[in-house]
Design a protein around this motif. Structure first.
Motif, PDB file in Angstrom:
ATOM      1  N   LEU A 280     -62.181  47.781  61.340  1.00  0.00           N
ATOM      2  CA  LEU A 280     -61.633  46.495  60.919  1.00  0.00           C
ATOM      3  C   LEU A 280     -61.449  46.432  59.402  1.00  0.00           C
ATOM      4  CD1 LEU A 280     -63.645  44.081  63.251  1.00  0.00           C
ATOM      5  CD2 LEU A 280     -61.216  44.664  63.426  1.00  0.00           C
ATOM      6  N   VAL A 307     -55.770  43.500  66.449  1.00  0.00           N
ATOM      7  CA  VAL A 307     -55.964  42.896  65.126  1.00  0.00           C
ATOM      8  C   VAL A 307     -54.802  41.952  64.833  1.00  0.00           C
ATOM      9  CG1 VAL A 307     -56.246  43.376  62.658  1.00  0.00           C
ATOM     10  CG2 VAL A 307     -57.182  44.967  64.367  1.00  0.00           C
ATOM     11  N   ILE A 311     -56.720  39.137  59.360  1.00  0.00           N
ATOM     12  CA  ILE A 311     -57.579  40.204  58.823  1.00  0.00           C
ATOM     13  C   ILE A 311     -57.368  40.385  57.332  1.00  0.00           C
ATOM     14  CG2 ILE A 311     -55.931  42.079  59.304  1.00  0.00           C
ATOM     15  CD1 ILE A 311     -59.762  42.328  59.669  1.00  0.00           C
ATOM     16  N   ARG A 315     -61.042  40.246  55.249  1.00  0.00           N
ATOM     17  CA  ARG A 315     -61.828  41.477  55.154  1.00  0.00           C
ATOM     18  C   ARG A 315     -62.528  41.666  53.800  1.00  0.00           C
ATOM     19  NH1 ARG A 315     -58.409  45.557  57.112  1.00  0.00           N
ATOM     20  NH2 ARG A 315     -56.308  44.994  56.502  1.00  0.00           N
TER      21      ARG A 315
END
Length: 351
Positions: A280, A307, A311, A315
């Protein structure tokens, strides 16, 4: 379906190299490294345990989720090294992250797949609208008896996942499990170290369950290895992980990112969740991920994950796996033995 709203990880600062352990027991470090595909492993300091690792990972997951912890309706901590035999780790985590008392919490145990079992429970509760958010954690400070093969891999670390329907960064497409009564690895009550079935832990245990769960996921989703950008598997060692990936048709570009065992060892319940977190950390919107855990005893949980665009915004809100892998300091075997409590004086009892 439910998805991943936030994720967070924690890996202890200390490391010990394979050659340092091999030197003590007279083993060939090159043969060990090649055979297990492990170079070094993480070592928890004396003030670190499954509870502290879980708390750090949980806090990092909430940073990415950016939700009010009072909205968490369930907390599950999967581990085979809970600090208390009778006292839940999950309640410690709940208090540490300032969750409201109106929640359900429990510790889970299924060898190394207890963390993914917690994810599945949270998925069910979220999908049924019983809760808004659930927190699932996989963490361990794994044990390996002195001179045992496990001593080269048994390490420490963990990952936490906030599961919900809103503001997800990745979405679950489906999950599939494969479980049998295969006693390849166990530790009896009161015993400090586990026992394992040697080569028996390979084909009839690890590979049978990991491959069956993955193939079941393929069939359920109507997919094969070529449909995924990334693949993550439980990693008791690097050799098993790579072999399983290749047997399923995945290439190195697909499985390499999630392979952490060569650098931090086998984090047991944290292994697959940490590998997924590493993916990820670098995945792009639209990427598809297969993740398959394994727990001795024995069973595997497989997940198909996609995903999404969020994201990119989430992240960088918490430490990434690679940052914690690279943040390290080495210890020798004497310090390692002290930290892990391998030195015990006769006549003393621990309370």
């Amino acid at each position: 379906m439910a998805g991943i709203v936030g994720y967070g990880v924690y890996i202890p600062f200390y490391r010990i190299k394979v050659e340092e352990i091999a030197k003590v027991w007279g083993d060939d470090p090159r043969a060990i490294s090649r055979g297990l595909v492990v170079q070094e492993k993480s070592v928890p300091s004396p003030d670190e345990d499954t509870a502290t690792i879980s708390v750090e990972a949980a806090r990092n997951s909430l940073k990415r989720a950016n939700i009010d912890p009072q909205k968490i309706g369930a907390i599950y901590v999967g581990s085979e090294s809970h600090p208390y035999a009778v006292k839940p780790t999950a309640t410690i985590v709940a208090d540490a992250v300032a969750a409201a008392p109106e929640l359900t919490a429990a510790d889970l145990e299924f060898a190394c797949k207890a963390g993914t079992a917690g994810i599945q429970v949270c998925m069910g509760l979220v999908d049924s609208d019983a809760i808004e958010y659930g927190l699932a954690i996989g963490a361990d400070t794994a044990q390996g008896a002195p001179s045992d093969a496990l001593e080269y891999t048994a390490s420490a670390g963990g990952a936490a996942y906030v599961i919900g329907k809103n503001n997800t960064l990745a979405d679950f497409e489906g999950t599939y499990s494969f479980t049998t009564d295969t006693p390849d690895f166990y530790r009896r009550e009161g015993k400090p170290y586990p026992r394992h079935g040697g080569r028996f832990t390979g084909e009839p245990a690890y590979f049978k369950h990991v491959l069956s769960a993955a193939k079941g996921m393929f069939e359920k989703m109507g997919t094969d290895a070529s449909d995924y950008d990334h693949a993550v598997f439980h990693q008791p060692n690097g050799k098993f992980y790579i072999r399983a990936a290749r047997k399923l048709g995945f290439n190195e570009d697909q499985y390499q990112t999630g392979l952490l065992t060569p650098y931090i060892g086998n984090t047991y319940s944290g292994a697959t969740p940490l590998g997924l977190a590493a993916v990820l950390d670098i995945a792009q919107p639209g990427d598809r991920i297969m993740a398959v855990s394994y727990g001795s005893g024995a069973g595997s949980d497989a997940f198909s994950i996609t995903v999404n665009d969020d994201i990119e915004q989430k992240r960088d809100l918490a430490p990434k796996v690679q940052e914690l892998v690279e943040n390290k300091s080495y210890v020798d075997y004497a310090v390692y033995a002290k930290f892990k409590g391998k030195l015990r004086m006769a006549g003393l009892t621990q309370h």
